[in-house]
Design a protein around this motif. Structure first.
Motif, PDB file in Angstrom:
ATOM      1  N   LEU D 247     -10.937  -4.810  33.483  1.00  0.00           N
ATOM      2  CA  LEU D 247     -10.372  -5.806  34.402  1.00  0.00           C
ATOM      3  C   LEU D 247      -9.014  -5.361  34.944  1.00  0.00           C
ATOM      4  N   GLY D 264     -19.433  -8.692  34.015  1.00  0.00           N
ATOM      5  CA  GLY D 264     -19.502  -8.414  32.589  1.00  0.00           C
ATOM      6  C   GLY D 264     -18.716  -9.405  31.753  1.00  0.00           C
ATOM      7  N   LEU D 265     -19.125  -9.534  30.487  1.00  0.00           N
ATOM      8  CA  LEU D 265     -18.508 -10.503  29.575  1.00  0.00           C
ATOM      9  C   LEU D 265     -17.925  -9.826  28.341  1.00  0.00           C
ATOM     10  N   GLY D 268     -12.581  -9.215  28.123  1.00  0.00           N
ATOM     11  CA  GLY D 268     -11.276  -9.063  28.763  1.00  0.00           C
ATOM     12  C   GLY D 268     -10.934 -10.260  29.631  1.00  0.00           C
ATOM     13  N   THR D 269      -9.648 -10.391  29.975  1.00  0.00           N
ATOM     14  CA  THR D 269      -9.253 -11.410  30.962  1.00  0.00           C
ATOM     15  C   THR D 269      -8.279 -10.776  31.930  1.00  0.00           C
ATOM     16  N   LEU D 270      -8.258 -11.325  33.139  1.00  0.00           N
ATOM     17  CA  LEU D 270      -7.336 -10.875  34.175  1.00  0.00           C
ATOM     18  C   LEU D 270      -6.416 -12.056  34.446  1.00  0.00           C
ATOM     19  N   PRO D 271      -5.137 -11.964  34.065  1.00  0.00           N
ATOM     20  CA  PRO D 271      -4.236 -13.121  34.221  1.00  0.00           C
ATOM     21  C   PRO D 271      -3.864 -13.314  35.688  1.00  0.00           C
TER      22      PRO D 271
END
Lengths: 338, 338, 338, 338
Positions: D247, D264-265, D268-271
């Motif tokens: 990400l 996709g899972l 991760g995260t995208l702040p």
């Protein structure tokens, strides 16, 4: 001419005598009669906007009357009432060529990268940055140049998600939200509007401006939004705040295929991942607006669909206006009338 | 139950006793309390619509109350106020699958290919054709099912051409135009509206419904439109007439990249070629509307953005209503209340 | 410098010595090494294009090398290979501002309203009309400036109607159709292509360029199209001819919600009314293309997705080239190399 | 018939004898000859998908031959080769009615909420969920029902951001990326493709499938992407991984007005905040696809634009296939052939 210039970050602007630049070719000198004082001026003064070089005359929302035109200027003459579109792009890149000068990476924004309009006269490098005002006074047009244009583009980008019976949420009824509510009312195809704020009088104001529901953000706003929408959530959120409180509210307010449009920079983040939002939601922002969009905003105002509430201040009070702006003590739109 | 049936083209309908069909599976029997009398009924009666097989109970704009539901019907129960979406497509083709059942080549439209609602009860083959009415009375919803839905879709398809400051023309303020003006007012993003008609009281009506200008089509309408738009022409025309007089007016009214949406079938043609219209104009039509669009129309009416002007008639007067419709003697919307 | 100038309609161009204009400000002088000879030159010569004022140097598809730049020209220097975008709009109208200069009502098109490129040098009033060529030779880029750009925009406007499994028809495999087939192959999302012509070798050519089927327009073309599409009709037709034979074919070829894009001016008309085409078909045209679109066309050619077949001619043969063009004796693209 | 059923999370499926359900009304019994084994089966087995109720026959990507039809089934007969669209929505909500059954909140997805296709026969509750196969064998169609359809919809939603000369990045060349590269190649309007992965043979595979560049994600991928795009960044990223590594790469890869499509899972995260991405970027996801889109995917495969690489396994090996899938030891697509 007199101009209010910033010499050092975090210090007051100095009002001083400056010689206006010569006008030639396609250039125009505008006598400024309305320069809207925008909250982003405070970010310039505090040094938070990096490209800024001092000294600089601030003021990026300018309107007034043509004073002088260069020899190659068609269509404009002395005395014409005009607004100044402030996104002065390179003219050659893909974005400029599709009419999105505000996205140009080389944009020299007036009042940011080039001397602005807190001055008696503003030198405009091309007549193409001017819009003739037909019905509006320059002093009334000035607030629309950013505080009106920015939510206009934002609302426009949410329209594909809206339809009669859908619901949109506008978070924050401050400088931007004031116009966002009115514009959503004017151009959406029948969406209902929820306005959220944490100040009582702003909630009252939102009702007057056309919100169908107002919700106090200090309470259980997410629950109320779910209740209003029968559990599904709304189709659009415009977050004019962008804080650690508002972005989570936006995330819980939306339904499937909705849009969250973030306009505020109050320091929050929304941690995005596949499962962070309902399926196929869109998370995005929008930046200022184009020249054609500014014409559209001015057309809405000329039709009476956007109301302003202007407070006038002389140039010498500019630092006082900034001070009141910081404290939230400006009601409506503060406009400098040099 | 009583039903008004057509046995022979160009003859009056016969009101007779008919046994209602059995209700099973997902089927629903609706007690009709409002059936809007549409001008296209006259085309059925005159034999101009080819697929029609007689005898047939007419009536394709039906609303009322659920009387009986089959054993597999969820969500609906006796007494629910409902409107009946009339485009009963095959459910399997590409159009049906993208929610445009009204474009299905196999559509069995109620009142055209299947017995309709000029009757005490209407047999609906699937509960999926029903929309629950929350705020509207069935008798008020009935005119919206075609005369409201058709211009709604048409107006919606013109929206990409419109913006604040642009102008749209609606030609004809009859059954369709009555709603077209109101819908354009409600869902366009700030376009101004010119209404054109050749009957004084319709022009007066158009003003009341929200037209910014009304133009008498018996005069120099094209000149007036050019004058209003500063010579450029308008961005959209909805021609609800389609005659040898109106289509040329549409062609001269439009500017570059505009749209001409033809809804009327009054026998005119517009001879299209590369140079027939300003550059990149679009010439098209639109057909009825989808189920979701009907929900949107009903939402607009529930919000008070579309007003009806309903005149009620008992079933026994159906032939008298047709007679008055032919002579243009119906003011507002005629609704049969069996 | 030598230039081929038209002094009188229907007479040969005269090749004469002309002094190049001075280069200042943002202006650029281009040494022309490729000027594509377009069929619309014949319409200028015959006097069919009304705004043309004589004498005039023809040539609107020009490429070459920068010879000299004005003092305000950034980014370009002597020797740069460039193509010249020919739609020189006013820069101020709504169309110019959204990047559609080719729709500007004041467009001074090079070779139509301003001296063009059948000359050793071409004076370009702003560097913003130039595109740098990276991989393509100017002589190969020249045919793309109109014969490539026009079908590119046309194909792009049909894309919303196309999907994998859908079918598009291109009528006419001449100057425009040659590129239309290749571009449809390159940018459509999996549509299959039918090419129609009445000349055997063009049908053969269409197969080589990527058509899935070729149909002889002298036979039962409409029947074959219906057969290929299982009776439904195609989703897009691009008619590069526009004759009394091709427009009716277009009308019978299309299915519901399809688009007919008319590019040819061969004198036919399609009499439009509500029932003239399947439901919700769109009838429209497209005009040349924008600067950004020209960059896209050049990118396609640089990627090898559009092939040219250039025949070079010296400037002195210009009248001979016109003569062969009239007789259909040019194979591929004729380019003058002054 | 034999069926592979899950009785307890994290345990092997049990292959047992089950009686097929009766076929009536619009129902169809399909003899399964191809059931693609999807990575999301592992999420079901591990209990990570919450709504799942046991016992359950898994298998949501099913194709085969019609075995038996109910008395109300038109158009299908015993022996027809068919694929089964798996998103069985309610049919009545706004999403179902616009052909997006996969977004329906009540979706009973076959193999998730209803018994699936790892069995000799599959009971399908309506013939409307079937697609006839013309050129493809069921065993080859099976992988397309999810692993093909999901990236197809994702790629389609990125197309408005792409044009000839633009660049798209596909992160991850696994089960989804394998098809994403091919589909981007097939339906984008001339965009170039960068594929990123961390496994050498997948990078090699990506080149064979049509990627213009392959980049090793273990190196300085962001720098390479910036270099390829001249510093601007790409117009679209499809992240088929969604990890804490991918990400951030997506966020640095994009330019202005680009789109990041997260499929996709991997945790991760995208702040996201106003300044997190270049101006006016869009961050979104897409979910499976619609019936019409599945027809489009099958059309692409029938045209040879999507290649499969199927490995066949008998039903009895199902647990062994899951085991190899967990270890990344399946090359191409594993299909059970009951």
């Amino acid at each position: 001419m007199k101009a209010a210039r910033l010499y050092k970050f975090n210090e007051p602007l100095q009002i001083e005598e400056v010689a206006p630049r010569e006008v030639k070719g396609g250039e125009v000198l505008v006598k400024v009669t309305g320069a809207y004082v925008c909250a982003s001026d405070l970010d310039i003064i505090s040094g938070h906007i990096p490209e800024v070089k001092l000294p600089l005359t601030l003021g990026h929302n300018n309107a007034g009357y043509v004073e002088q035109v260069g020899q190659d200027v068609p269509d404009f003459k002395r005395g014409d009432a005009v607004a100044v579109f402030g996104g002065w792009g390179c003219g050659s890149c893909r974005f400029c060529r599709q009419g999105e000068e505000q996205l140009c990476s080389l944009t020299r924004w007036v009042g940011f990268g080039v001397d602005g309009g807190y001055a008696e006269y503003l030198h405009v490098p091309s007549y193409r940055h001017l819009i003739k005002l037909n019905k509006l006074e320059p002093v009334d047009a000035a607030p629309l140049l950013d505080a009106g244009l920015t939510p206009y583009r934002a609302v426009k980008l949410t329209l594909p998600h809206l339809y009669p019976g859908s619901v949109a949420v506008i978070i924050g009824v401050g400088h931007i939200g004031y116009f966002a509510v009115q514009i959503m009312r004017a151009i959406s195809p029948g969406a209902k509007i929820i306005a959220v704020d944490v100040v009582d009088e702003r909630l009252k104001l939102a009702s007057q401006l056309g919100a169908d529901w107002v919700i106090d953000g200090r309470g259980k706003a997410a629950d109320e939004i779910k209740r209003i929408t029968g559990g599904e959530g709304v189709q659009a959120v415009i977050d004019t705040v962008g804080s650690a409180a508002t972005l989570p509210l936006a995330a819980t307010a939306v339904g499937r295929k909705a849009i969250i449009m973030v306009l505020g920079l109050a320091g929050g983040t929304l941690p995005y991942s596949f499962l962070a939002l309902p399926f196929e939601c869109v998370l995005t922002n929008s930046v200022w607006g184009s020249y054609n969009e500014l014409e559209e905003v001015l057309a809405l105002a000329a039709m009476g669909k956007i109301k302003m509430h202007v407070q006038r201040f002389p140039l010498k009070d500019i630092n006082e206006v900034f001070s009141r702006l910081r404290k939230g003590q400006i009601e409506g739109q503060a406009v400098i009338t040099p």
